[in-house]
Structure formats: C-alpha cells, structure tokens
Design a protein around this motif. Structure first.
Motif, PDB file in Angstrom:
ATOM      1  N   ALA A   8      12.760  33.288 -40.316  1.00  0.00           N
ATOM      2  CA  ALA A   8      13.577  32.698 -41.370  1.00  0.00           C
ATOM      3  C   ALA A   8      14.905  32.264 -40.780  1.00  0.00           C
ATOM      4  CB  ALA A   8      13.814  33.696 -42.492  1.00  0.00           C
ATOM      5  N   MET A  12      17.782  32.863 -41.810  1.00  0.00           N
ATOM      6  CA  MET A  12      18.881  33.825 -41.932  1.00  0.00           C
ATOM      7  C   MET A  12      18.936  34.841 -40.789  1.00  0.00           C
ATOM      8  SD  MET A  12      17.584  37.032 -42.791  1.00  0.00           S
ATOM      9  CE  MET A  12      18.863  37.821 -43.746  1.00  0.00           C
ATOM     10  N   ARG A  42       5.341  32.471 -38.312  1.00  0.00           N
ATOM     11  CA  ARG A  42       4.788  33.580 -39.095  1.00  0.00           C
ATOM     12  C   ARG A  42       3.286  33.604 -38.878  1.00  0.00           C
ATOM     13  NH1 ARG A  42       7.908  33.108 -44.994  1.00  0.00           N
ATOM     14  NH2 ARG A  42      10.039  33.192 -44.151  1.00  0.00           N
ATOM     15  N   TRP A  95      14.047  38.605 -52.228  1.00  0.00           N
ATOM     16  CA  TRP A  95      13.765  38.305 -50.821  1.00  0.00           C
ATOM     17  C   TRP A  95      14.474  39.300 -49.919  1.00  0.00           C
ATOM     18  CZ3 TRP A  95      15.136  37.207 -45.869  1.00  0.00           C
ATOM     19  CH2 TRP A  95      14.105  36.672 -45.072  1.00  0.00           C
ATOM     20  N   VAL A 116      18.208  32.371 -51.983  1.00  0.00           N
ATOM     21  CA  VAL A 116      18.354  33.826 -52.059  1.00  0.00           C
ATOM     22  C   VAL A 116      19.830  34.165 -52.250  1.00  0.00           C
ATOM     23  CG1 VAL A 116      17.879  36.023 -50.926  1.00  0.00           C
ATOM     24  CG2 VAL A 116      16.418  34.046 -50.445  1.00  0.00           C
ATOM     25  N   THR A 168      19.481  30.183 -48.047  1.00  0.00           N
ATOM     26  CA  THR A 168      18.394  29.378 -48.617  1.00  0.00           C
ATOM     27  C   THR A 168      17.421  28.962 -47.537  1.00  0.00           C
ATOM     28  OG1 THR A 168      19.058  27.058 -48.349  1.00  0.00           O
ATOM     29  CG2 THR A 168      20.198  28.350 -50.061  1.00  0.00           C
TER      30      THR A 168
HETATM   31  N1  ALA Z   1      15.248  33.738 -46.131  1.00  0.00           N
HETATM   32  C1  ALA Z   1      14.614  33.075 -47.232  1.00  0.00           C
HETATM   33  C2  ALA Z   1      13.157  32.801 -46.958  1.00  0.00           C
HETATM   34  O1  ALA Z   1      12.702  32.963 -45.876  1.00  0.00           O
HETATM   35  C3  ALA Z   1      15.344  31.850 -47.584  1.00  0.00           C
HETATM   36  O2  ALA Z   1      12.445  32.402 -47.870  1.00  0.00           O
END
Ligand code: ALA
Length: 883
Positions: A40, A42, A67, A155, A204, A226
């Motif tokens: 992700a 983030m 993933r 999330w 999120v 996001t």
């Molecule tokens: N970290 C969030 C996701 O992977 C935005 O969906």
C-alpha cells in the motif's frame, strides 16, 4: 488520456493542493524485514502517521505494490493483480475527512470526467461525520451512501478485532457502477463481488494506533491515507470492464499471443492464462528490479512461485521455447516512463527470468510424469487427496511450488494434503539445521533448557578480552547433565561467562583452553556454539576431572581468533567494494568467516570479469593500507538504519543493535569480532570466484598470513616453472604459448595419415632403370611424394650420375604432379626436359614446361600414369637417338 497522463494528472492535482510529490518506495520495504512486500502507498509513511516524524504534512505518490494473497483469482477476474499501482494522497495530522472527500470527488468528476450519477460510496457504520459530508457537502443522495461494518470499511480490514498493530482507521470507499444488472443476490450492493460495482478509491481516516488486544489508541493527529487502484481507474476511464483490456496489459498479452499463436479471446476461459502471464511478467520485472531473486525462502519464493506459474501457463499454451524473458521489453515500454529504475536493470532481468525458466523446464516433464503417476494411483485407490510426501517430492525434486501443484490438481478435481507437506518441509528444515549445526540441536531441548532456566544466559566477554575468569555451571554429554567428567571424555562445558565467540553470522566459533584455577582439570575447546542463551564449549577433558562450580580461566586461542577477525573485517570491506563496483543491488546472501579463509556469497546475475575482480581486490587493499579504525557501537535499530548501516536481507534484529564501522567506508549491523584497524588485515587476496546457485556468486579470499603463504606458494610454482623452461618468470606466458602452439602442431602432424614416405631412393631407382646409349632412363611413380621431394629425387639421381634422363611423378592429390630432369651428359646426348614433359603431361591431360635440365607440370588423369611413364621412356629414347 493515456495511462501516463492519468497518473500525472493525479499527482499534479494534489501537487496543486500543496502535496509533496514523492517517488514510489521500493517494492521491497527496505527497513522492514517483517513485511514481505510493499502492499500500500502508506507503508513508507508509517512513522509520519505515528507522529514519530513531523517534517512532512502532505504527500502524494504512485506506489508500486505487490499482493499475493489472492493468487488464485489473478487473470480469472477483471481486476485481480499481483503487481499493481496505487495512487495515494496523504495527510499527516493536517487535513482530514472534509478535504479528502471533496478532493476525491473533484478529481473523479471534474478531472477524469466520470459521470457523477454512476459513482456511489460506502462509509464505516459508525462514521456519521463521513456520511454527513457525502450527503450534505457533496450532495450524494442517501441511497448511494451505504454504511458497512469493520470488515469492509476499516483499514486494514477488521483491524480492531484482527490486527495488525499500527496505524489504522475507518474508511470510505468510492465505487463506479459498470451498468451491469444487479446479480441474483437480493442483498447485492457495493460490497458484492459480482462485478457490477468496481471499487476505485479507498479513503482511510487514519486515527488510531492499534495495539495488542485490539486496543485503539488515538493517534496524535487525524490523518488521511488514500489508495486509488490505478489499473481499475484506467479501465473505468477507458470505458472497459477489465483492466486487462487497457494499454497497461494488452500489449503484453499481444506478445504472448504472437509467440504462442493463440489469438486472444477475452471470453474464452482458457485465455485467462494469457492474462495471468501478463500480470506475472509485470510482477517479476518489478520484483527483480527491486532486488528480489528467485529462491526457496521468503520473497525469493514468492517470486519463484509467480514465475513458475507463468511458465506453466506458457507451456500449456504450447510455448515450447523459453518465452517469459521476451515479455520484459513490453513491460518496460509500458511502465518505464513512470518508473525509470526498471529500465536500468533490463539485461539482468532478462537473464534471471530466462535462467529460472530453463531450470524449471529442465525438470517439468519429469515432474509432470511423476504427478500423473501419483494421480493414477489416487484414482485406483479411489482417493482424492495427494499425500503431502508426494507434494513435497514435487517441490523438492522437480521444483513445483506447492501452490502450483495445487492448481494442477484442482484442475482435475483433486486436493493436496497441505499439512502433510508442511511436516515434510519441517523435516527437511530440521535435517539441514542438523547438518549445519551438528551438536547444537541435541542440547537444545531438555537438559540445556534446564541449565538456562536455572542460571540465565552466559555473559559474553570476548569483544575485548581473550582471557576471562569464570565459573563452570554445567557439564553435558550425550544429552545428559554429568556430575563430573574425567580426562579423555568429550563434553560440553557451560560457564557463567566466556570470552569464546560462539558460531554466528557466518563467523566460526572460537577454540582454546579452559583450566581450573585450582588445577583440578584442563580442557581443550575445539568448538563454541550458542543455544538457549548459553555458550557451549565443546571439546575434550585433557587432564583431571571437571565438575560444576569450579573457578576457571578461559583462554581463547588468540592466533586463531586474530586470523578470524582479519577475515571478518575483510568480509565487510569486500561487501562494500563489491557494491561500489557492481552496484547497490549486490546483496549478501551468505558468508563464512574462518581463521584460514573467508567466503562471501552475493546476488549477481553473471560471473565477474577479470577487471571487476582486480578492481575489488585493489580497493579492499587500499582501505587496508589506509589503516582505518574499526569502531563498534550499540545503537537503536532505527537510528542505525537511518545512518545507512547495511543490514542483512531477511535477518531479524532486536531494537538495540551492534554497528561495526570502518571509518566512513563501511557500516554494517554485525555481532562478530573484528580487528582494531584495517592495517592489521595486512593483505587481501581473492583466490576464486564462481557460481553457487542461479544468480548467486561466491568469492573465496584470504587475508594476512594466509594470503602471504599463498603468494609464496604461487611464487615457488612460478620459479620452478621458469627454471624448467629456462626463461624469466614474466616470459612464462609467452613461452608457454609458444610451446603449446608447437605441441598442437606436432599433435596435428602425428594424427595426419602418415604421408606415404616414398619407398624409393635415388639408388634403387637407378638400379631399376633401363639404359639407352649410356644414359639411364629413370621413370617412376612416387605416390605421396609432393613436388619438393620429386625435385629432391631428381637431384639425388643426378648426383649419382649425370648420364640420366628422369621423370618422376606423384599421382596422389588433386592433380598428378610431374618433374622431369636431365643430367648434363644426357643433355649433351640430346635429352630435353621441356620437350619430354609436354609428351608426358599430354597423356595425363595437362601441361607443363621448363628448361632442358629441369621441367615441371601436371595432369588430371591419374589413371594413365603407367601409360605416361611409358611415353616418357619412348620420348627419352627418341631424344637420345641411337646413341
Ligand atoms: N492504505 C489503503 C489501502 O490500501 C488506502 O486500501
């Protein structure tokens, strides 16, 4: 809009709203071995969310993600991928829900031009605030705002109940309605996976730090994280219902089509193989570019599984040659502008992918045959589950990852005993542990655990000292605690403290002596291991009787330890030098640091050239000469990493780590022992470089005394060779080259069919010759003689008598070679070689000419040799007259 334009439009949109546009983080999280792959946007900002870093308030990225949790669905559905891109905008204790929602809406509707009436959203069931913003400020009708639970709208999903720990929060997702009718499920809504609603964006509201037990601790600030699925948004913008139809995938699928001759038909279920190959090719390129290499553990195994699945798909599509590497160029074409780093490694990637395919193809047929046999047996027995043992054999012998075997079996309605597979796998792991650790495991259960419980960990005092005094706390042998051990017995002795370094991180354990201060026993230590926090000194009681509770002096064999230290510090220098020379993609993948040598394994796609090896050796020796100080310090893990310390890939570290620095040249996390200054290493010599596995090279090297001894041995060999060949040492290569050429020439000559040495000599020819008026007329065929010998024969005959008229010929070879000669007495009597030769070669279908004394010619017709000789005799008689 092209895909590159959509990506750029997103980043520019948020840049215009004061977001820092940052590059994608690596697919392999650099400082987080606990995380297999970046999944992700983030991930790289965790510290900002936690409030540990504050130098940034707003950021935006397009992040490479991988993933593999849903591998089965890749290529099957329209939007499942392993590798994908996530567009994200982030707020670190800055803006919150209102801005995040408004900007998302503005971007989708105003910038991308999506019809507002086809967008709907979900919010977390308790999040009235988000609901209110969508309803009141955006003006979305209530019917298009669905409230859902923590599984869908938190999330990470269900984080409060299931974890993981770390930043998390409620979220709001935005969906695009494809216009397809609702499915049969009466509850069909945004949450339904029938495909009607495509989730394009997840907003999120990262408010909490989840702790053990599901405790949600509010974060210092309210954050936004996001994630917009780039492949999905591209499909939606392009008005297609599958990401595979977009220019992100289609060119790759087309190459597979072209190579396999299978015209891609989206509706044909078998063609999911083409989609899967396209997906996996992208994933492989990005993984390899970020330093992952196919292997049997961790990230390497994930990559191997992805590659081998794609290869099998290719085989089933009828691709008989290696093909996967040929998809690298289209992937680079599509993605190279957005992620220029993938272009740099192009050749590497192609080589690695092809190697992997060659390896797998080499055992594929056999593996399939084995599997067919096992499947037939199952059918016979009326079973449907493949035993774990067979699945393990497929993995271990034929290179079929478990999930691949599973896919193959599923296609036939069969299953695999995965638990049984795990048991076999564990057994294999234990075997290899035993093989590498031998004694240590025997003691890791039972008695040792007891000793450890009772006395706590051994204190290691060996970083500064070779000799330490301590107390014996236990004696063991054959998995039992001993009361005492007498001279001659092999034992393991545990003391409360020890200067002996225990085998770890590639450095071998110390050897040395342990003696009781009261003289009651002495022991020779041959090996030191550590388990259960205890130092285990293995060796033999030399004299007296050892028991627990005695004061002892522990003395490390200093010479051996110093030699080991030289090799250990040199290993760090080698690591650094290899990276300087070959690039930072070089990863250490194993090492052995012993007193007499060091070996260093690292990732690299090809053998090192002579220049590389020489440069690396020079650089290490330069740093040795600079006599830099080697400094160790205990630091916080994070701080050490931030300062650029090299950590081992896949290695787990505690919070406090030991950092070993060589001046500002090299910094590594390391628990080993080292020299005080690089000058102590003396000298460094590489003695060998070779491959140990696909993509892994090994360098063997020597330092200090070992290197000097090796130089002396080499010099002696050189000196002896020079003496034997009677040249100077630096002339050896030239001389050896000459000798080899000569030898080769001789060998060639020796194997040439022995040129028929003429069985004739001038004397015997003269003897056999007729005489006419005092002149001997010599006419003879000498097969295989060749022109020079024919001439030599003539000279030989004339040397014996000048009263000779000679014709010798060689009928072998392409043409019949003829030499005619006359001695002075023959010429005086009227003989003329020039005229004679014309008569002879006339018969042979050729020509020739020369002087009266000597003439030469040739003819084509070897079958008329006898006739030609007869013609010569007649011509000679004629020229010589009646005498
Ligand atoms: N970290 C969030 C996701 O992977 C935005 O969906």
């Amino acid at each position: 809009m092209t895909v590159d334009e959509i990506r750029r439009a997103y980043l520019e949109f948020f840049e215009a709203r004061d977001h820092a546009v940052l590059p994608s983080d690596s697919l392999v999280p650099e400082n987080d071995p606990s995380l297999l792959f970046t999944g992700a946007g983030m991930n790289q900002f965790k510290d900002y969310f936690l409030g540990l870093r504050k130098d940034l308030r707003r950021a935006t990225t397009s992040q490479k993600c991988l993933r593999t949790g849903d591998l089965e669905n890749v290529g099957v559905t329209s939007f499942h991928h392993t590798f994908f891109e996530m567009l994200g905008n982030f707020s670190f204790a800055d803006y919150f829900k209102r801005e995040a929602i408004a900007w998302a809406w503005e971007f989708l509707v105003d910038v991308l031009g999506l019809p507002a009436d086809r967008l709907s959203v979900t919010v977390y069931e308790e999040d009235d605030e988000a609901f209110g913003i969508w309803r009141e400020e955006i003006g979305l009708p209530e019917g298009r705002i669905t409230r859902l639970g923590a599984k869908s709208n938190f999330w990470p999903s269900n984080a409060p109940a299931d974890g993981p720990n770390g930043p998390c929060g409620p979220c709001s997702e935005i969906f695009f309605d494809t216009g397809a009718p609702k499915c049969d499920d009466p509850g069909c809504n945004e949450d339904c996976d029938c495909g009607k609603y495509v989730e394009v964006w997840n907003l999120v509201f990262t408010q909490f730090d989840r702790r053990d037990g599901g405790e949600l601790v509010p974060l210092p600030g309210a954050n936004v994280d996001t994630g917009m699925g780039f492949e999905r948004v591209v499909a939606v913008v392009k008005g297609t219902s599958s990401a595979y139809e977009t220019e992100l995938f289609r060119p790759i699928i087309d190459v597979v089509s072209e190579l396999s001759g299978v015209a891609y038909d989206r509706a044909d279920p078998a063609h999911r193989r083409l989609r899967r190959i396209a997906d996996h090719a992208r994933a492989a390129v990005f993984c390899i570019c970020d330093g992952v290499r196919p292997g049997n553990e961790g990230r390497g195994y994930v990559l191997r599984r992805i590659l081998r699945r794609a290869i099998r798909d290719g085989i089933l599509l009828g691709l008989e040659e290696t093909f996967l590497h040929r998809l690298v160029p289209p992937v680079l074409d599509i993605m190279g502008d957005a992620y220029p780093e993938i272009r740099e490694g192009r050749q590497n990637v192609e080589i690695l992918v092809r190697n992997e395919e060659e390896r797998f193809r080499a055992t594929y047929e056999q593996g399939m045959a084995r599997l067919e046999k096992a499947v037939a047996k199952l059918a016979e027995e009326g079973e449907t589950v493949l035993p774990g043992r067979v699945a393990f054999e497929m993995y271990d012998t034929y290179g079929f990852p478990l999930d691949l075997a599973k896919v193959i079996l599923e296609e036939r309605g069969l299953d695999v005993d995965e638990a049984g597979f795990e048991v076999e796998m564990e057994r294999r792991r234990a075997e290899s542990r035993d093989a590498s650790q031998m004694g240590a495991d025997i003691f890791s259960r039972g008695p040792l655990a007891e000793v450890s419980r009772e006395h706590g960990d051994t204190e290691f005092d060996g970083y500064g000292e070779d000799v330490v005094e301590g107390r014996t706390i236990a004696l063991l042998a054959d998995d039992e605690i001993l009361e005492e051990a007498a001279a001659g017995r092999e034992v393991v002795l545990v003391t409360d403290r020890s200067p002996f370094y225990a085998e770890a991180g590639g450095q071998v354990g110390d050897a040395g002596r342990i003696e009781a201060l009261d003289g009651s026993f002495a022991m020779e230590v041959t090996r030191t291991l550590k388990t259960e926090g205890l130092h285990l000194h293995q060796g033999r009681i030399e004299s007296g009787t050892a028991r627990a509770g005695l004061e002892v002096r522990l003395s490390v064999d200093s010479a051996r330890r110093r030699a080991t230290e030289r090799n250990h510090t040199a290993t760090h220098l080698l690591h650094r030098a290899l990276r300087s020379r070959l690039g930072e993609s070089v990863e250490q993948s194993g090492s052995l640091v012993a007193p007499d040598r060091l070996t260093f394994d690292f990732t690299h796609h090809e053998g090192l050239g002579e220049d590389d090896l020489r440069e690396v050796e020079r650089e290490v020796n330069r740093v040795i000469r600079e006599d830099r100080a080697v400094v160790t310090a205990i630091r916080d893990l994070e701080e050490a990493r931030a300062s650029g310390a090299m950590a081992l890939f896949g290695e787990k570290y505690g919070d406090r780590v030991r950092v070993v620095s060589v001046g500002d040249y090299s910094t590594e996390l390391c628990g080993g022992t080292h020299v005080g200054r690089t000058g102590e290493i003396g000298t460094f010599r590489i003695v060998r470089e070779r491959s140990v596995a696909a993509g892994i090279r090994r360098i063997e090297a020597l330092t200090g005394e070992g290197a000097v001894e090796r130089s002396l041995t080499d010099r002696r060999a050189l000196g002896d060779a020079a003496k034997l060949l009677r040249v100077k040492e630096d002339e050896l290569p030239t001389r050896i080259g000459e000798l080899l050429a000569e030898l080769k020439e001789r060998r060639k000559a020796a194997t040439r069919p022995a040129a028929a040495t003429p069985a004739v000599d001038p004397a015997s020819l003269l003897e056999a010759a007729e005489e006419h008026g005092g002149v001997r007329i010599v006419a003879a065929s000498v097969p295989g003689a060749g022109v020079p010998q024919l001439r030599a024969l003539c000279d030989g005959i004339r040397a014996r008598t000048e009263a000779s008229a000679i014709c010798v010929l060689d009928p072998e070879g392409k043409a019949v070679q003829v030499v005619v000669a006359g001695g002075t007495a023959a010429l005086e009597a009227g003989f003329d070689s020039g005229r004679a030769i014309r008569a002879v070669t006339g018969v042979l279908g050729g020509g020739g000419g020369g002087k009266p004394a000597m003439a030469q010619g040739k003819g084509r017709d070897a079958s008329r040799v006898e006739e030609a000789l007869e013609v010569f005799r007649a011509e000679a008689r004629k020229l010589l007259g009646d005498g």
